[in-house]
Design a protein around this motif. Structure first.
Motif, PDB file in Angstrom:
ATOM      1  N   ILE A  54       0.839  -1.200   0.000  1.00 39.76           N
ATOM      2  CA  ILE A  54       0.000   0.000   0.000  1.00 39.76           C
ATOM      3  C   ILE A  54       0.874   1.251   0.000  1.00 39.76           C
ATOM      4  O   ILE A  54       0.644   2.196  -0.774  1.00 39.76           O
ATOM      5  N   ASP A  55       1.907   1.244   0.841  1.00 44.04           N
ATOM      6  CA  ASP A  55       2.806   2.398   0.898  1.00 44.04           C
ATOM      7  C   ASP A  55       3.503   2.622  -0.440  1.00 44.04           C
ATOM      8  O   ASP A  55       3.675   3.761  -0.883  1.00 44.04           O
ATOM      9  N   ALA A  56       3.922   1.525  -1.104  1.00 44.88           N
ATOM     10  CA  ALA A  56       4.605   1.652  -2.392  1.00 44.88           C
ATOM     11  C   ALA A  56       3.682   2.268  -3.441  1.00 44.88           C
ATOM     12  O   ALA A  56       4.094   3.153  -4.206  1.00 44.88           O
ATOM     13  N   VAL A  57       2.431   1.807  -3.484  1.00 44.11           N
ATOM     14  CA  VAL A  57       1.476   2.382  -4.439  1.00 44.11           C
ATOM     15  C   VAL A  57       1.259   3.868  -4.146  1.00 44.11           C
ATOM     16  O   VAL A  57       1.241   4.702  -5.060  1.00 44.11           O
ATOM     17  N   GLU A  58       1.126   4.190  -2.865  1.00 43.52           N
ATOM     18  CA  GLU A  58       0.887   5.590  -2.503  1.00 43.52           C
ATOM     19  C   GLU A  58       2.100   6.479  -2.785  1.00 43.52           C
ATOM     20  O   GLU A  58       1.953   7.694  -2.931  1.00 43.52           O
ATOM     21  N   ARG A  59       3.296   5.879  -2.889  1.00 42.11           N
ATOM     22  CA  ARG A  59       4.492   6.628  -3.286  1.00 42.11           C
ATOM     23  C   ARG A  59       4.607   6.763  -4.792  1.00 42.11           C
ATOM     24  O   ARG A  59       5.541   7.381  -5.299  1.00 42.11           O
ATOM     25  N   GLY A  60       3.686   6.153  -5.525  1.00 42.30           N
ATOM     26  CA  GLY A  60       3.728   6.253  -6.984  1.00 42.30           C
ATOM     27  C   GLY A  60       4.418   5.106  -7.670  1.00 42.30           C
ATOM     28  O   GLY A  60       4.783   5.208  -8.847  1.00 42.30           O
ATOM     29  N   GLU A  61       4.587   3.969  -6.981  1.00 39.98           N
ATOM     30  CA  GLU A  61       5.280   2.821  -7.556  1.00 39.98           C
ATOM     31  C   GLU A  61       4.308   1.873  -8.251  1.00 39.98           C
ATOM     32  O   GLU A  61       3.097   1.930  -8.042  1.00 39.98           O
ATOM     33  N   CYS A  62       4.894   0.966  -9.059  1.00 38.79           N
ATOM     34  CA  CYS A  62       4.139  -0.142  -9.654  1.00 38.79           C
ATOM     35  C   CYS A  62       4.368  -1.379  -8.809  1.00 38.79           C
ATOM     36  O   CYS A  62       5.513  -1.801  -8.612  1.00 38.79           O
ATOM     37  N   VAL A  63       3.303  -1.974  -8.296  1.00 36.30           N
ATOM     38  CA  VAL A  63       3.391  -3.210  -7.528  1.00 36.30           C
ATOM     39  C   VAL A  63       2.790  -4.337  -8.371  1.00 36.30           C
ATOM     40  O   VAL A  63       1.645  -4.248  -8.821  1.00 36.30           O
ATOM     41  N   ALA A  64       3.603  -5.381  -8.600  1.00 37.82           N
ATOM     42  CA  ALA A  64       3.166  -6.504  -9.425  1.00 37.82           C
ATOM     43  C   ALA A  64       2.634  -7.629  -8.544  1.00 37.82           C
ATOM     44  O   ALA A  64       3.340  -8.103  -7.652  1.00 37.82           O
ATOM     45  N   PHE A  65       1.398  -8.033  -8.790  1.00 35.37           N
ATOM     46  CA  PHE A  65       0.766  -9.130  -8.058  1.00 35.37           C
ATOM     47  C   PHE A  65       0.598 -10.335  -8.974  1.00 35.37           C
ATOM     48  O   PHE A  65       0.234 -10.196 -10.151  1.00 35.37           O
ATOM     49  N   TYR A  66       0.853 -11.515  -8.423  1.00 35.97           N
ATOM     50  CA  TYR A  66       0.401 -12.765  -9.027  1.00 35.97           C
ATOM     51  C   TYR A  66      -0.800 -13.218  -8.202  1.00 35.97           C
ATOM     52  O   TYR A  66      -0.642 -13.926  -7.189  1.00 35.97           O
ATOM     53  N   PRO A  67      -2.013 -12.842  -8.595  1.00 35.32           N
ATOM     54  CA  PRO A  67      -3.173 -13.101  -7.721  1.00 35.32           C
ATOM     55  C   PRO A  67      -3.436 -14.575  -7.441  1.00 35.32           C
ATOM     56  O   PRO A  67      -4.036 -14.903  -6.414  1.00 35.32           O
ATOM     57  N   GLN A 115      -8.082  -0.298  -1.144  1.00 37.66           N
ATOM     58  CA  GLN A 115      -7.576   0.600  -0.117  1.00 37.66           C
ATOM     59  C   GLN A 115      -7.000   1.883  -0.730  1.00 37.66           C
ATOM     60  O   GLN A 115      -7.175   2.972  -0.190  1.00 37.66           O
ATOM     61  N   THR A 116      -6.324   1.759  -1.871  1.00 37.27           N
ATOM     62  CA  THR A 116      -5.631   2.902  -2.484  1.00 37.27           C
ATOM     63  C   THR A 116      -6.410   3.536  -3.640  1.00 37.27           C
ATOM     64  O   THR A 116      -6.094   4.652  -4.054  1.00 37.27           O
ATOM     65  N   LYS A 117      -7.398   2.793  -4.190  1.00 39.39           N
ATOM     66  CA  LYS A 117      -8.136   3.224  -5.380  1.00 39.39           C
ATOM     67  C   LYS A 117      -7.204   3.482  -6.566  1.00 39.39           C
ATOM     68  O   LYS A 117      -7.448   4.353  -7.402  1.00 39.39           O
TER      69      LYS A 117
END
Length: 262
Positions: free
Chosen positions: A108-121, A146-148
């Motif tokens: 969540i923090d990484a997304v809010e910092r403007g990063e790309c987070v890669a998920f393997y759902p 959480q981050t929209k």
């Protein structure tokens, strides 16, 4: 698309990983225009080979938006591996916490910092017999709601032909093609600003997985099964089959014992 600062460790990883990938795999990459140029976002990717994280990272690296993968927090603590994980900005997942959101706090923090987070759902390499995406776990949906942030569905195919799922033997020749198709953002707006119940997260995850599956249908040129493979349900069915077989095997023995008693 503007390039982000890459840093020593990611450049080091690229120097090591890119040459063999270029030699072993041809590339058919589409949909890079759907990767956001700015701001934090999630990519949700299907998983069908032990080497597809490297092949997918190559695609994502070339978009200029570096992927931050999720990994067990223990990998970040010691030695070269820990230094590499920290240096490349990978995301620790603290599974020991009892708070599901806290487990993904770093993501969540990484997304809010403007990063790309890669998920393997899917959470693991698909166990679908035809290598279609399975049912997904709810982590990506949880962070997205959480981050929209935008969720980009990404399908890939080809690394699994080089190294099939759960195999240790590579099929190097003929040279394989790694096909990637990144789609437009998944519409999760209907799930925003609601209580994050298990049912809501399950429904949002199904929307994400359906989007990934549609991308893979386009790559493969065929239709996926109507219902995705569910490993949990398969384990339940397997236990039922085992129990039924055990009962059938015990029935004749019980009958013989009764006959002997009379």
């Amino acid at each position: 698309m503007p390039r982000r600062r890459i840093g020593f460790w990611y450049r080091f990883a690229a120097v090591i990983a890119k040459p063999p990938l270029v030699v072993l795999i041809k590339r058919d990459w589409r949909g890079m225009e759907n990767i956001p140029a700015d701001g934090g976002f999630i990519t949700a990717v299907n998983h069908n080979s032990h080497i597809d994280p490297f092949a997918y990272a190559h695609f994502q690296y070339n978009t200029g938006r570096l992927p931050r993968f999720l990994a067990k927090s223990g990998l970040f603590k010691k030695g070269f591996v820990g230094a590499f994980m920290r240096g490349t900005g990978q995301i620790p997942v603290y599974r020991e916490t009892t708070d599901a959101l806290s487990a993904f706090r770093a993501a969540i923090d990484a997304v809010e910092r403007g990063e790309c987070v890669a998920f393997y759902p899917e959470g693991t390499i698909t166990r679908d017999p035809d290598q279609w995406p399975m049912t997904g776990k709810t982590g990506a949906a949880r962070v997205a709601l959480q981050t929209k942030c935008p969720v980009i569905p990404v399908a890939q195919w080809g690394a699994n032909e080089l190294l099939p799922p759960y195999s240790k033997k590579a099929n190097v020749l003929p040279r394989k093609t790694h096909r990637v198709l990144a789609g437009p953002p998944v519409d999760l707006a209907p799930f925003y600003d609601k209580e994050m119940t298990p049912e809501l997260l399950k429904d949002a995850t199904e929307v994400i997985m359906a989007a990934i599956t549609r991308q893979l249908e386009e790559i493969r040129g065929e239709k996926a099964p109507e219902r995705p493979y569910d490993p949990r349900q398969e384990r339940i069915e397997q236990r039922r089959r085992t129990a039924a077989q055990t009962q059938q095997a015990q029935a004749p023995k019980a009958g013989q014992e009764e006959g002997q008693g009379t």
